[in-house]
Enzyme design. Structure first.
Site, PDB file in Angstrom:
ATOM      1  N   ASN A   7       0.877  -1.179   0.000  1.00  0.00           N
ATOM      2  CA  ASN A   7       0.000   0.000   0.000  1.00  0.00           C
ATOM      3  C   ASN A   7       0.909   1.222   0.000  1.00  0.00           C
ATOM      4  O   ASN A   7       1.470   1.591   1.032  1.00  0.00           O
ATOM      5  CB  ASN A   7      -0.887  -0.034   1.246  1.00  0.00           C
ATOM      6  CG  ASN A   7      -1.829   1.144   1.313  1.00  0.00           C
ATOM      7  OD1 ASN A   7      -1.767   2.058   0.496  1.00  0.00           O
ATOM      8  ND2 ASN A   7      -2.704   1.145   2.301  1.00  0.00           N
ATOM      9  N   ARG A  91      -2.453  -2.117  -3.577  1.00  0.00           N
ATOM     10  CA  ARG A  91      -3.648  -1.291  -3.412  1.00  0.00           C
ATOM     11  C   ARG A  91      -3.526  -0.115  -4.377  1.00  0.00           C
ATOM     12  O   ARG A  91      -2.506   0.590  -4.377  1.00  0.00           O
ATOM     13  CB  ARG A  91      -3.735  -0.777  -1.984  1.00  0.00           C
ATOM     14  CG  ARG A  91      -4.870   0.180  -1.807  1.00  0.00           C
ATOM     15  CD  ARG A  91      -4.828   0.844  -0.461  1.00  0.00           C
ATOM     16  NE  ARG A  91      -5.955   1.749  -0.337  1.00  0.00           N
ATOM     17  CZ  ARG A  91      -5.900   2.893   0.332  1.00  0.00           C
ATOM     18  NH1 ARG A  91      -4.803   3.260   0.941  1.00  0.00           N
ATOM     19  NH2 ARG A  91      -6.961   3.652   0.409  1.00  0.00           N
ATOM     20  N   HIS A 180     -12.588   3.074  -0.063  1.00  0.00           N
ATOM     21  CA  HIS A 180     -12.631   2.028   0.972  1.00  0.00           C
ATOM     22  C   HIS A 180     -13.363   0.782   0.464  1.00  0.00           C
ATOM     23  O   HIS A 180     -13.879   0.003   1.255  1.00  0.00           O
ATOM     24  CB  HIS A 180     -13.369   2.486   2.256  1.00  0.00           C
ATOM     25  CG  HIS A 180     -12.706   3.585   3.016  1.00  0.00           C
ATOM     26  ND1 HIS A 180     -13.433   4.599   3.590  1.00  0.00           N
ATOM     27  CD2 HIS A 180     -11.418   3.823   3.317  1.00  0.00           C
ATOM     28  CE1 HIS A 180     -12.604   5.429   4.217  1.00  0.00           C
ATOM     29  NE2 HIS A 180     -11.370   4.976   4.058  1.00  0.00           N
ATOM     30  N   ARG A 241     -11.276  15.653   7.593  1.00  0.00           N
ATOM     31  CA  ARG A 241     -12.047  16.075   6.405  1.00  0.00           C
ATOM     32  C   ARG A 241     -13.465  16.466   6.809  1.00  0.00           C
ATOM     33  O   ARG A 241     -14.077  15.815   7.657  1.00  0.00           O
ATOM     34  CB  ARG A 241     -12.129  14.944   5.385  1.00  0.00           C
ATOM     35  CG  ARG A 241     -10.813  14.573   4.754  1.00  0.00           C
ATOM     36  CD  ARG A 241     -11.055  13.565   3.633  1.00  0.00           C
ATOM     37  NE  ARG A 241      -9.832  12.893   3.265  1.00  0.00           N
ATOM     38  CZ  ARG A 241      -9.667  11.568   3.311  1.00  0.00           C
ATOM     39  NH1 ARG A 241     -10.651  10.769   3.677  1.00  0.00           N
ATOM     40  NH2 ARG A 241      -8.524  11.046   2.963  1.00  0.00           N
ATOM     41  N   GLU A 385      -8.136  -5.156   5.156  1.00  0.00           N
ATOM     42  CA  GLU A 385      -7.976  -4.831   3.733  1.00  0.00           C
ATOM     43  C   GLU A 385      -6.810  -5.611   3.124  1.00  0.00           C
ATOM     44  O   GLU A 385      -6.874  -6.014   1.965  1.00  0.00           O
ATOM     45  CB  GLU A 385      -7.771  -3.325   3.563  1.00  0.00           C
ATOM     46  CG  GLU A 385      -9.055  -2.556   3.848  1.00  0.00           C
ATOM     47  CD  GLU A 385      -8.870  -1.068   3.996  1.00  0.00           C
ATOM     48  OE1 GLU A 385      -9.029  -0.351   3.008  1.00  0.00           O
ATOM     49  OE2 GLU A 385      -8.559  -0.605   5.112  1.00  0.00           O
TER      50      GLU A 385
END
Ligand code: AMP
Length: 397
Positions: A7, A91, A180, A241, A385
């Site tokens: 990743n 990823r 996601h 965010r 993940e």
């Protein structure tokens, strides 16, 4: 087979080696400050000592070289040679409309990923650098790209279109993509498995609440809506965010504070969310929970506003699916913050939700936190993940 999962960010790189037969992680770690002074690699073999080594990493190729050296180290490595790594799963953040599933990486695939750079200028170029570095050092090893957006490509048009001039969709592919996806897919499937029900028969809402947060509606095994949009800025209130706001606020702040678009984007991405809303108390929910318990009004306002937004999205997705069977909480906050889960579930009386507070206090397992009488099942499913990427990689190679 051992799968190396990568990743790659612009200055960092997370990695794991997963044995696909046992599905156990045999080593993992992180390279930080790539291309910056003071770079370091962390290497943690399963059951062994974690090592942190400060060493120069001028680029991602050097970072991956150090990872491969650590994995094959005669004393502390977990494989004898790179031949024991059967494939690499990468990823990739944005697959645009081109990728509705994971794919083996070929020259054409690399070109198509590059064509998505416009849609994720901070992420995709870093992912491409990571893939190229791996290809250089492991030229014969098959590589797979697993996209954050792919799972959401099943959304119907009415869920992914914005109320903007259609020409922007035609010219620039401006639409909702969602992120996601690997987590939403893994968690929704796992929930069905744990309940012993057919995935294709269920209506599931997945609340992925981490530093980045998103929510998705999964009906009969397909994503039908999700809260992040063209970029990860839309939807829930996140660590830093903003999530959904009136777009006119941007113009208002620009005039009042004399800020450029770029500066406003920094405010919305880095200085907003629970950090901004708590008047800079913290972006970490452990601090917010502690603050709330000590009567800090900033912490209480922030938790209430965050949970209200989650509950509102759950309601929207129940409507989108005409019902819900299972609501799942996952990621750092969803898996650990019992207070957040219970505050969200207080809004769900209309779904017949009742929570078992002892089960809600547990951690680290796939578990139903609703009572057996609850009309809707509420679960905590720890996300994984990396395992999902490893599974996809094995499936394709
Ligand atoms: P993630 O992005 O999924 O790694 O989630 C990271 C976030 O999870 C952190 O910023 C914290 O806000 C939250 N978190 C982690 N551990 C806990 C905990 N024990 N209690 C509450 N929140 C937690």
């Amino acid at each position: 087979m051992n799968i190396l999962v990568i990743n790659c960010g612009s200055s960092s790189l997370k990695y794991q080696v997963i044995n696909s037969d046992t599905e156990q992680c045999i080593a993992k770690g992180l390279c930080e400050r790539i291309g910056i002074d003071g770079s370091q690699i962390t290497y943690a073999p399963a059951g062994g000592e974690k090592e942190v080594t400060v060493t120069p990493m001028p680029d991602h190729t050097e970072a991956i070289r150090l990872v491969l050296d650590a994995l094959t180290n005669a004393k502390t490595g977990v494989v004898k040679s790179l031949d024991e790594i059967g494939a690499v799963g990468h990823r990739v953040v944005h697959g645009g409309e081109k990728f509705a599933a994971s794919t083996i990486i070929t020259d054409e695939v690399m070109k198509a990923i590059e064509e998505c750079n416009d849609l994720a200028p901070l992420h995709n170029p870093a992912n491409i650098i990571g893939i190229n570095a791996c290809k250089k050092l492991m030229p014969g090893t098959p590589m797979v790209a697993v996209f954050d957006t792919a799972f959401h490509q099943t959304m119907p048009e009415e869920a992914y279109m914005y109320g903007l001039p259609y020409e922007y969709y035609k010219k620039y592919k401006i639409r909702r993509y969602g992120f996601h996806g690997t987590s939403h897919s893994y968690v929704s499937k796992r929930a069905a498995e744990v309940l012993g029900k057919k995935y294709e028969d269920l209506k599931i809402v997945v609340c992925h609440l981490g530093n980045g947060a998103s929510i998705s509606a999964v009906k009969n095994g397909k994503c039908v809506d999700t809260s992040m949009g063209l970029t990860p800025l839309e939807g829930l209130i996140m660590g830093t965010r903003s999530g959904d706001i009136d777009p006119a606020i941007m113009e208002f702040i620009a005039h009042k504070e004399n800020k450029s678009i770029d500066e406003i984007m920094t405010v919305l991405n880095k200085q907003s969310g629970v950090l901004g809303l708590s008047d800079n108390l913290s972006s970490d929910f452990r601090d917010l929970e502690a603050g709330h318990n000590n009567g800090d009004a900033n912490a209480t306002r922030t938790l209430k506003t965050f949970c209200y937004r989650v509950a509102k999205y759950i309601g929207a997705y129940v409507a989108a699916m005409n019902g819900v069977d299972v609501i799942c909480f996952t990621a750092g906050v969803g898996e650990n913050a019992a207070l957040v889960r219970s505050m969200v579930c207080e809004y769900l009386g209309y779904l017949g939700v009742t929570i078992d507070s002892a089960a809600n206090g547990k951690r680290g397992e796939d578990i139903a936190i609703s009572t057996p009488e609850s009309k809707t099942t509420v679960m905590v499913i720890p996300t994984n993940e990396e395992l999902a990427i490893a599974r996809e990689t094995v499936r394709l190679v």
